[in-house]
Design a protein around this motif. Structure first.
Motif, PDB file in Angstrom:
ATOM      1  N   VAL A   1     -14.080   5.040  -9.303  1.00 42.04           N
ATOM      2  CA  VAL A   1     -14.856   3.832  -9.634  1.00 42.04           C
ATOM      3  C   VAL A   1     -13.527   2.749  -9.969  1.00 42.04           C
ATOM      4  O   VAL A   1     -14.217   1.725 -10.368  1.00 42.04           O
ATOM      5  CB  VAL A   1     -15.943   3.749 -10.614  1.00 42.04           C
ATOM      6  N   PHE A   2     -12.192   3.156 -10.159  1.00 38.66           N
ATOM      7  CA  PHE A   2     -11.609   2.029 -10.914  1.00 38.66           C
ATOM      8  C   PHE A   2     -11.479   0.973 -10.104  1.00 38.66           C
ATOM      9  O   PHE A   2     -11.791   0.947  -8.746  1.00 38.66           O
ATOM     10  CB  PHE A   2     -10.106   2.927 -11.139  1.00 38.66           C
ATOM     11  N   SER A   3     -11.407  -0.062 -10.851  1.00 44.50           N
ATOM     12  CA  SER A   3     -11.964  -1.389 -10.151  1.00 44.50           C
ATOM     13  C   SER A   3     -10.590  -2.425 -10.369  1.00 44.50           C
ATOM     14  O   SER A   3     -10.015  -3.094  -9.445  1.00 44.50           O
ATOM     15  CB  SER A   3     -13.110  -2.255 -10.830  1.00 44.50           C
ATOM     16  N   ASP A   4      -9.928  -2.412 -11.247  1.00 42.05           N
ATOM     17  CA  ASP A   4      -8.599  -3.180 -11.452  1.00 42.05           C
ATOM     18  C   ASP A   4      -7.712  -2.759 -12.485  1.00 42.05           C
ATOM     19  O   ASP A   4      -8.034  -1.613 -13.290  1.00 42.05           O
ATOM     20  CB  ASP A   4      -8.839  -4.685 -11.559  1.00 42.05           C
ATOM     21  N   GLY A   5      -6.629  -3.104 -12.605  1.00 45.98           N
ATOM     22  CA  GLY A   5      -5.558  -2.775 -13.650  1.00 45.98           C
ATOM     23  C   GLY A   5      -4.177  -3.372 -13.301  1.00 45.98           C
ATOM     24  O   GLY A   5      -4.175  -4.143 -12.217  1.00 45.98           O
ATOM     25  N   SER A   6      -3.110  -2.931 -13.842  1.00 45.71           N
ATOM     26  CA  SER A   6      -1.757  -3.538 -13.372  1.00 45.71           C
ATOM     27  C   SER A   6      -1.182  -2.669 -12.571  1.00 45.71           C
ATOM     28  O   SER A   6      -1.192  -1.480 -12.760  1.00 45.71           O
ATOM     29  CB  SER A   6      -1.227  -4.003 -14.552  1.00 45.71           C
ATOM     30  N   PHE A   7      -0.207  -3.032 -11.529  1.00 44.87           N
ATOM     31  CA  PHE A   7       0.864  -2.620 -11.043  1.00 44.87           C
ATOM     32  C   PHE A   7       2.106  -3.153 -11.211  1.00 44.87           C
ATOM     33  O   PHE A   7       2.151  -4.088 -11.049  1.00 44.87           O
ATOM     34  CB  PHE A   7       0.467  -2.567  -9.441  1.00 44.87           C
ATOM     35  N   VAL A   8       2.966  -2.166 -11.511  1.00 50.56           N
ATOM     36  CA  VAL A   8       4.353  -2.824 -11.990  1.00 50.56           C
ATOM     37  C   VAL A   8       5.394  -1.841 -10.975  1.00 50.56           C
ATOM     38  O   VAL A   8       5.143  -0.639 -11.059  1.00 50.56           O
ATOM     39  CB  VAL A   8       4.609  -2.607 -13.323  1.00 50.56           C
ATOM     40  N   TYR A   9       6.193  -2.484 -10.555  1.00 48.52           N
ATOM     41  CA  TYR A   9       7.471  -1.570  -9.805  1.00 48.52           C
ATOM     42  C   TYR A   9       8.758  -2.270 -10.131  1.00 48.52           C
ATOM     43  O   TYR A   9       8.984  -3.659  -9.652  1.00 48.52           O
ATOM     44  CB  TYR A   9       7.084  -1.493  -8.258  1.00 48.52           C
TER      45      TYR A   9
ATOM     46  N   VAL B   1      -3.949   5.498 -17.122  1.00 50.79           N
ATOM     47  CA  VAL B   1      -2.509   4.991 -16.975  1.00 50.79           C
ATOM     48  C   VAL B   1      -1.505   5.887 -16.649  1.00 50.79           C
ATOM     49  O   VAL B   1      -1.371   7.069 -17.071  1.00 50.79           O
ATOM     50  CB  VAL B   1      -1.967   4.328 -18.112  1.00 50.79           C
ATOM     51  N   GLU B   2      -0.777   5.574 -15.264  1.00 49.56           N
ATOM     52  CA  GLU B   2       0.318   6.549 -14.885  1.00 49.56           C
ATOM     53  C   GLU B   2       1.655   5.857 -14.949  1.00 49.56           C
ATOM     54  O   GLU B   2       1.896   4.618 -14.477  1.00 49.56           O
ATOM     55  CB  GLU B   2      -0.029   7.044 -13.604  1.00 49.56           C
TER      56      GLU B   2
ATOM     57  N   THR C   1      -3.771   1.654 -14.171  1.00 55.22           N
ATOM     58  CA  THR C   1      -2.453   1.172 -14.326  1.00 55.22           C
ATOM     59  C   THR C   1      -1.394   2.066 -13.669  1.00 55.22           C
ATOM     60  O   THR C   1      -1.339   3.252 -14.115  1.00 55.22           O
ATOM     61  CB  THR C   1      -2.193   0.786 -15.856  1.00 55.22           C
ATOM     62  N   LEU C   2      -0.550   1.439 -13.074  1.00 49.16           N
ATOM     63  CA  LEU C   2       0.524   2.357 -12.565  1.00 49.16           C
ATOM     64  C   LEU C   2       1.916   1.475 -12.789  1.00 49.16           C
ATOM     65  O   LEU C   2       2.047   0.522 -12.224  1.00 49.16           O
ATOM     66  CB  LEU C   2       0.112   2.442 -10.953  1.00 49.16           C
ATOM     67  N   ILE C   3       2.734   2.161 -13.201  1.00 44.77           N
ATOM     68  CA  ILE C   3       3.880   1.532 -13.640  1.00 44.77           C
ATOM     69  C   ILE C   3       5.034   2.543 -13.000  1.00 44.77           C
ATOM     70  O   ILE C   3       5.164   3.777 -13.580  1.00 44.77           O
ATOM     71  CB  ILE C   3       4.369   1.427 -14.894  1.00 44.77           C
ATOM     72  N   ILE C   4       5.834   1.973 -12.217  1.00 44.60           N
ATOM     73  CA  ILE C   4       7.028   3.003 -11.704  1.00 44.60           C
ATOM     74  C   ILE C   4       8.430   2.279 -11.907  1.00 44.60           C
ATOM     75  O   ILE C   4       8.670   1.031 -11.335  1.00 44.60           O
ATOM     76  CB  ILE C   4       6.819   2.885 -10.119  1.00 44.60           C
ATOM     77  N   ALA C   5       9.361   2.953 -12.742  1.00 46.00           N
ATOM     78  CA  ALA C   5      10.640   2.374 -12.926  1.00 46.00           C
ATOM     79  C   ALA C   5      11.605   3.149 -12.125  1.00 46.00           C
ATOM     80  O   ALA C   5      11.783   4.450 -12.430  1.00 46.00           O
ATOM     81  CB  ALA C   5      10.909   2.502 -14.541  1.00 46.00           C
ATOM     82  N   ASP C   6      12.028   2.404 -10.987  1.00 40.57           N
ATOM     83  CA  ASP C   6      12.982   3.042 -10.096  1.00 40.57           C
ATOM     84  C   ASP C   6      14.245   3.482 -10.750  1.00 40.57           C
ATOM     85  O   ASP C   6      14.556   3.179 -11.914  1.00 40.57           O
ATOM     86  CB  ASP C   6      13.169   2.288  -8.720  1.00 40.57           C
TER      87      ASP C   6
ATOM     88  N   PRO D   1       0.753  -1.220   0.143  1.00 46.23           N
ATOM     89  CA  PRO D   1      -0.025  -0.021   0.031  1.00 46.23           C
ATOM     90  C   PRO D   1       0.780   1.069   0.061  1.00 46.23           C
ATOM     91  O   PRO D   1       0.363   2.294  -0.454  1.00 46.23           O
ATOM     92  CB  PRO D   1      -0.901  -0.092   1.340  1.00 46.23           C
ATOM     93  N   GLU D   2       1.994   1.191   0.632  1.00 54.75           N
ATOM     94  CA  GLU D   2       2.905   2.467   0.775  1.00 54.75           C
ATOM     95  C   GLU D   2       3.245   2.821  -0.801  1.00 54.75           C
ATOM     96  O   GLU D   2       3.339   4.279  -0.901  1.00 54.75           O
ATOM     97  CB  GLU D   2       3.836   2.110   1.745  1.00 54.75           C
ATOM     98  N   LEU D   3       3.827   2.010  -1.674  1.00 57.71           N
ATOM     99  CA  LEU D   3       3.939   2.032  -2.912  1.00 57.71           C
ATOM    100  C   LEU D   3       2.972   2.689  -3.814  1.00 57.71           C
ATOM    101  O   LEU D   3       3.129   3.729  -4.442  1.00 57.71           O
ATOM    102  CB  LEU D   3       4.744   0.771  -3.453  1.00 57.71           C
ATOM    103  N   VAL D   4       1.659   2.128  -3.635  1.00 57.60           N
ATOM    104  CA  VAL D   4       0.484   2.647  -4.305  1.00 57.60           C
ATOM    105  C   VAL D   4       0.350   4.112  -3.908  1.00 57.60           C
ATOM    106  O   VAL D   4       0.244   5.115  -4.606  1.00 57.60           O
ATOM    107  CB  VAL D   4      -0.755   1.752  -4.105  1.00 57.60           C
ATOM    108  N   LYS D   5       0.159   4.305  -2.524  1.00 53.68           N
ATOM    109  CA  LYS D   5       0.006   5.734  -1.832  1.00 53.68           C
ATOM    110  C   LYS D   5       0.990   6.728  -2.332  1.00 53.68           C
ATOM    111  O   LYS D   5       0.629   8.042  -2.524  1.00 53.68           O
ATOM    112  CB  LYS D   5      -0.143   5.490  -0.396  1.00 53.68           C
TER     113      LYS D   5
END
Ligand code: ATP
Ligand code: MG
Lengths: 251, 508
Positions: B214-222, B281-282, B250-255, B189-193
């Motif tokens: 209302v978003f329901s699902d999607g992908s998360f990438v770190y 998409v972010e 969708t949330l994608i984070i490339a560190d 949750p901390e990454l999403v937040k």
């Protein structure tokens, strides 16, 4: 049986009559030259043989190897062995000449129930034919006719003909725009393909070409019909006297 | 050229209905009551067992959304959408949530199998080859591409939920997190937040705000610092349920110093009613990181007469947050009745780089209004836009783009090339470029062309033995070549086929 037999062909475009009862027979292995004034209908004839839309055929018949040609689509005609070297070849951006040639050859082979050529086999054929026509490999990688000079476009048409090995090749002013050296190279290219199994219809304004590609027969097309047929000396006569004597009104 | 041939074979097999993904899967689903209010949002949030802050965030978005108006500036026309007449959540019914693929409804597995999306890891895309090198290289016979086996991890989203994610363990070994965003909310949750809503703020635009509620699902990438993601990641979206909106996030984070390539694909059943799809998409690329995001959008476009089809209102934005970071968008848009979509880059880090490569094809009665925004904030930032719009049938195809160089974006550079190709004379192509340069050192170049596939060109190809379909496919493939080459190779062949299928019936 003649390879091509055109009988009483009447063709109009947008209500304007262009071919007006044209009769023409091309024997197997024959080289027939067609000469005639601007606007007499030479390119129209070439397009109708190749199956271009927009022409209304109001009367007449065209038989190719004894079969009705007019009921076939352009690609079916191509697969049967009809080839047209365009007076104004088209440009296709982004499609490498090499790929275009391969797509065309394989499409024809497939329609004839033949195997596709393997890549090495295909490449060898193209590179051989191109070398003979003085076409650089770099040109084969460029988009079809894109940025080609007028003369290069014409050479590219002859390259396609060499590769596709048609039974009937219609060359629509393939000599125009060529310098003297290119004219010789292109003519040699055509002469190499001459065979008892292959016929040519050579449309030209210049007797000079016929010094290189010596025709079996010369036809004069005027106002949409063949008005005179003779031997190769007819070309010389036309060069001297012009077309004035054939310019009577269309019936 | 084998690809063209395959294409044509495929086109022939599909006779009347060109859209081959139009089937429906009959399964029971769990739905939120129809309509939108606080309770709908609480229902969704509770279904996902979300932390309180997430619910509050959603409710806040919903309150703001109620004060907003639907945008009207795009060149698209559609009847008014009744937002109370939709379902906002639909999930395949399940007992306790599948622990493994064996517990997933076989109907769903079958659906993905029919779509060609492998959910069993051993069935992943094998040995797909790049289209043979068409340039006639001197190397005789140099035709075979990379025949090596390539693997792609898939997250499958069915209506409102993710039903399966493959290769999770293997990715975890590399430290890469790839999971449904609902799961990320539980596990990280901390990454999403930290990142959610930092690229597309809650109030960004009408559709994005609705999605936030209302978003329901999607992908998360770190992807952690310095890691090059070991395989392609992809998400496959499927809308199945009737009258249901799909709102994925969708949330994608490339560190720092990491790299990831991600692809999304989408299809929906053929239905007479229109269906709403409003995704967000972010992307976030930190220092020296790179994200490559590709889309093959093939939502149902509606039938020949323009009935049905997906309304695709999507907000996609990437933030090149760190210096020297890079984000590149590649999209192949062939589906949807309406497309409203502008994948953008915020070039915040100095020396960062944004790219947008697009092929947008419209046929039938489709309306496409798509393009990009490149916002140059950092010094020496570079952007590149290559857009190829193809309009056929009675469709309308608009490129809309903004390139802006901020006062501080010294040395910013942009190159834009927008080409449109028209097939037939009942369609339209439009180019609307906006340019704002607030500093004198910015260099912005724009090129645009509009051309038409002429009868002459087709006749030339047909004279050489190509059928009309082959001729169109050849000309179009030539037109889009530059962009097609930017797709990951696993998808280039598929994309080429899709292009031709989309143009079926566009001539004659
Ligand atoms: N689409 C068209 N609409 C109207 N007229 C046409 C059309 N196409 C051809 N024509 C006319 O038909 C006539 C014959 O044209 P064609 O191109 O066959 O002549 P040509 O003998 O090849 O001439 P050139 O020697 O100049 O190449 C010309 O008068 C031309 O203007
Ligand atoms: Mg002519």
């Amino acid at each position: 049986m003649a390879l091509l037999e055109i009988k009483n062909l009447h063709v109009s475009v947008d209500g304007k009559k262009i071919l007006n009862g044209l009769n023409l027979t091309v024997e197997k292995g024959q080289v027939a030259a067609i000469m005639g004034p601007n606007g007499s209908g030479k390119s129209t004839l070439a397009h109708v043989l190749a199956g271009k839309d927009d022409y209304e055929i109001t009367e007449g018949s065209v038989l190719f190897e004894g079969e009705d040609l007019l009921s076939l689509s352009p690609d079916e005609r191509a697969a049967k062995g009809v080839f047209l070297a365009f007076q104004y070849p088209l440009e296709i951006p982004g499609v490498a000449t090499m790929m275009f040639l391969r797509t065309a050859l394989n499409a024809q082979r497939k329609k004839r129930g033949q195997e596709e050529l393997s890549a090495p086999d295909f490449n060898r054929r193209v590179f051989d034919a191109a070398a003979k026509l003085g076409i650089e490999r770099d040109m084969l990688r460029r988009g079809v006719n894109v940025g080609f000079s007028g003369g290069e476009k014409k050479r590219n048409e002859v390259l396609q003909m060499a590769l596709l090995e048609p039974k009937l090749a219609v060359l629509d002013e393939t000599d125009s725009g060529l310098d003297i050296d290119a004219l010789k190279i292109v003519s040699d290219g055509v002469n190499r393909l001459r065979s008892p199994e292959r016929s040519f219809v050579v449309i030209t304004h210049y007797q000079r070409l016929l010094d290189y590609i010596v025709p079996d027969v010369v036809h004069v097309l005027s106002k949409g019909r063949i008005v005179r047929t003779g031997g190769k000396e007819l070309a010389l006569e036309l060069e001297a006297k012009g077309y004035a004597q054939y310019q009577e009104e269309m019936a | 050229m084998p690809a063209v041939q395959e294409t044509v074979d495929q086109v022939r097999r599909i006779d009347v209905d060109q859209y081959k993904y139009g089937f429906e899967t009959l399964i029971e689903s769990d739905k939120a009551p129809k309509g939108l209010n606080d309770d709908t949002i609480r229902f969704i949030s509770a279904k996902k067992n979300e932390p309180q802050w997430m619910l509050d965030w959603r409710l806040d978005a919903y309150r703001r959304w109620q004060t907003m108006r639907e945008p009207t500036w795009a060149r698209v026309h559609y009847p008014k959408i009744d937002y109370q007449d939709l379902y906002y959540y639909a999930a395949p019914k399940k007992k306790d949530g599948p622990k493994s693929l064996d517990e997933i409804d076989p109907e769903i597995l079958e659906t993905y199998r029919k779509l060609g999306i492998p959910l069993r890891e051993q069935e992943t895309l094998l040995g797909v080859q790049r289209p043979a090198n068409e340039d006639g290289e001197d190397g005789e016979g140099a035709t075979s591409g990379n025949g090596a086996e390539r693997r792609v991890a898939v997250d499958a989203v069915f209506d409102s939920v993710s039903v399966a994610t493959t290769f999770k363990e293997e990715l975890a070994k590399a430290g890469v997190l790839f999971m449904p965003i609902s799961e990320a909310l539980q596990e990280h949750p901390e990454l999403v937040k930290q990142y959610l809503g930092t690229v597309v703020p809650v109030t960004d635009n009408f559709f994005a705000t609705l999605n936030s509620a209302v978003f329901s699902d999607g992908s998360f990438v770190y992807v952690p610092p310095g890691v090059r993601c070991p395989m392609e990641l992809s998400t496959y979206f499927r809308i199945n349920e009737r009258n249901t909106g799909q709102f994925e996030r969708t949330l994608i984070i490339a560190d720092k110093g990491s790299y990831v390539s991600y692809l999304e694909g989408c299809t929906a059943p053929s239905r007479d009613e229109n269906q709403l799809h409003a995704a967000v998409v972010e992307l976030i690329a930190l220092d020296d990181a790179e994200i490559k995001y590709s889309t093959i959008q093939n939502w149902y476009p509606g039938d020949k007469d323009g009935k049905g089809g997906i309304y695709n209102f999507v907000t996609k934005r990437g933030d090149c947050r760190g210096p020297r970071s890079k984000i590149s968008w590649t999209q192949l848009e062939t589906g949807s009745a309406i497309t409203w979509k502008y994948p953008s880059c915020i070039l915040r880090g100095d020396d960062s780089r944004g790219e947008f490569y697009s092929i947008a094809i419209s046929n039938g009665h489709q309306q496409v209004d798509s393009g990009t925004k490149m916002l140059h904030l950092g010094k020496n930032t570079i952007s590149r836009i290559i857009s190829k719009g193809i309009a056929a049938g009675k469709s309308q195809n608009t490129y809309r783009g903004l390139v802006s160089a901020h006062r501080k974006a010294k040395g910013a550079r942009n190159f834009t090339n927008c080409d449109s190709l028209l097939i037939g004379d009942k369609c339209g192509a439009h180019t609307v470029p906006y340019i704002e340069a607030k500093n004198a050192s910015a260099v912005i170049e724009h090129e645009a062309t509009t051309s038409k596939i002429s009868e002459e060109m087709l006749f030339y190809c047909m004279q050489r033995g190509l059928s009309e379909e082959e001729a169109v496919a050849l000309v179009v493939n030539g037109f889009v070549k530059d962009v097609l080459q930017t797709l990951p190779m696993e998808f280039a062949v598929e994309a080429q086929k899709l292009i031709s299928v989309s143009l079926e019936g566009s001539v004659g």
